[in-house]
Enzyme design. Sequence first.
Site, PDB file in Angstrom:
ATOM      1  N   TYR A 123      15.559  51.216 -21.295  1.00  0.00           N
ATOM      2  CA  TYR A 123      15.833  52.652 -21.334  1.00  0.00           C
ATOM      3  C   TYR A 123      16.981  53.005 -22.278  1.00  0.00           C
ATOM      4  CZ  TYR A 123      12.726  53.234 -17.350  1.00  0.00           C
ATOM      5  OH  TYR A 123      11.636  53.243 -16.533  1.00  0.00           O
ATOM      6  N   LYS A 170      12.842  39.081 -13.797  1.00  0.00           N
ATOM      7  CA  LYS A 170      11.715  38.362 -14.391  1.00  0.00           C
ATOM      8  C   LYS A 170      12.334  37.304 -15.322  1.00  0.00           C
ATOM      9  CE  LYS A 170       7.191  38.072 -15.074  1.00  0.00           C
ATOM     10  NZ  LYS A 170       6.167  37.892 -14.057  1.00  0.00           N
ATOM     11  N   ASP A 203       7.139  40.787  -9.848  1.00  0.00           N
ATOM     12  CA  ASP A 203       5.727  40.915  -9.429  1.00  0.00           C
ATOM     13  C   ASP A 203       5.567  40.503  -7.967  1.00  0.00           C
ATOM     14  OD1 ASP A 203       6.578  38.656 -10.737  1.00  0.00           O
ATOM     15  OD2 ASP A 203       4.687  38.191 -11.705  1.00  0.00           O
ATOM     16  N   ASP A 227      13.120  51.558 -11.565  1.00  0.00           N
ATOM     17  CA  ASP A 227      12.359  52.799 -11.690  1.00  0.00           C
ATOM     18  C   ASP A 227      10.993  52.644 -11.012  1.00  0.00           C
ATOM     19  OD1 ASP A 227      11.675  55.320 -12.441  1.00  0.00           O
ATOM     20  OD2 ASP A 227      11.517  54.918 -14.586  1.00  0.00           O
TER      21      ASP A 227
END
Length: 333
Positions: A123, A170, A203, A227
């Site tokens: 972002y 991740k 995930d 988000d």
Amino acid sequence: MRKATLIPGDGIGPEIAKAAVKVVEASGAQIEWEIMDAGISAAKKGKPVLPDEVLASIKENGVCLKGPTETPVISGHRSVNVALRQELGLFANLRPAKSIDGIKTRYEGIDLVVVRENTEDLYAGIEHKIGNVAAESIKLITAEASTRIAKFAFEFARKENRKKVTAVHKANIMKLSDGLFLECARKVAKDYPDITYEELIVDNMCMQLVKNPEKYDVLLCPNLYGDIISDLCAGLVGGLGVVPGANIGDGVAVFEAVHGSAPDIAGKNIANPTAMILSAAMMLRYIGEVEKADRIEKALYDVFRNGENLTPDLGGNATTGKFCNSIIKRLRN
Ligand code: NAD
């Protein structure tokens, strides 16, 4: 009288802002609202989407209640939210998702808080085209921002008597950027031996949240995962219409619903103002008006418990105004 900036915003923004202001007034909190345009509403008046006077007002007042603002997809102006967060140094985004008695969902007893880093990651807006054949977005993660948000999450957990912080990442794939985020979180966690610390790959986190959401407590996330995960958490407790949020910096804070401007239902007087009202309650608590915040939440929860005048997103057929009046009636009794 305490001054606060109010940005009604775009789409359903003005409808839910009006409801939140009425509820705050009925609680007896003495707030003088400084009403400001931002987003498409400002652009329609020939102003920039985030006028300087809005930033000045928030800096001066220290707090702002903000309605959603529209951001065009692909082309057009930059997100007002991203700009606000960067200009005001609102480094922490706090999004509680709690089951509400009376709202039918697939789960019960959920009490999660997403703590999202608010200033960097994908972002940061660092992207460029490579001719017409490719485009590159830079994922920026710094030790400074990662440590700051991890400290915020642990301090919040301790203050609110919460038991566990789960860092979401991740780092198996993005070994350097998410790896740095995790390194910082691990270092900070060592200073909080009273709080359990664990890590989950994003995930798997999504799957776990759908399977066993009650197992989680505070979720510490970099910007993008935060988000997405916070919308998932909103879905667990009744949808976007009921989840509030706060963007917090040093001595300045902007409170807003998690949802957007809902153009599909704008102007129909059917938007659910709950998220905006709960955001206003978070604002009151932040400025020390704890009793007023408690009264607003109690009145709101009583309305849900009794299944009174619910808006269509929750299976009812009440208008925004009618739902809001049920809360006000309870606050005045
Ligand atoms: P959205 O949150 O506006 O709407 C998603 C769905 O949820 C829609 O079906 C909508 O009707 C419903 N919904 C949302 N809030 C509701 C409420 N209070 N009551 C009842 N139903 C509600 O998401 P979107 O459609 O992806 O985005 C629309 C616009 O909002 C975009 O321009 C986006 O950039 C902007 N946006 C702004 C913010 C913000 O200002 N904080 C946040 C997210 C999206």
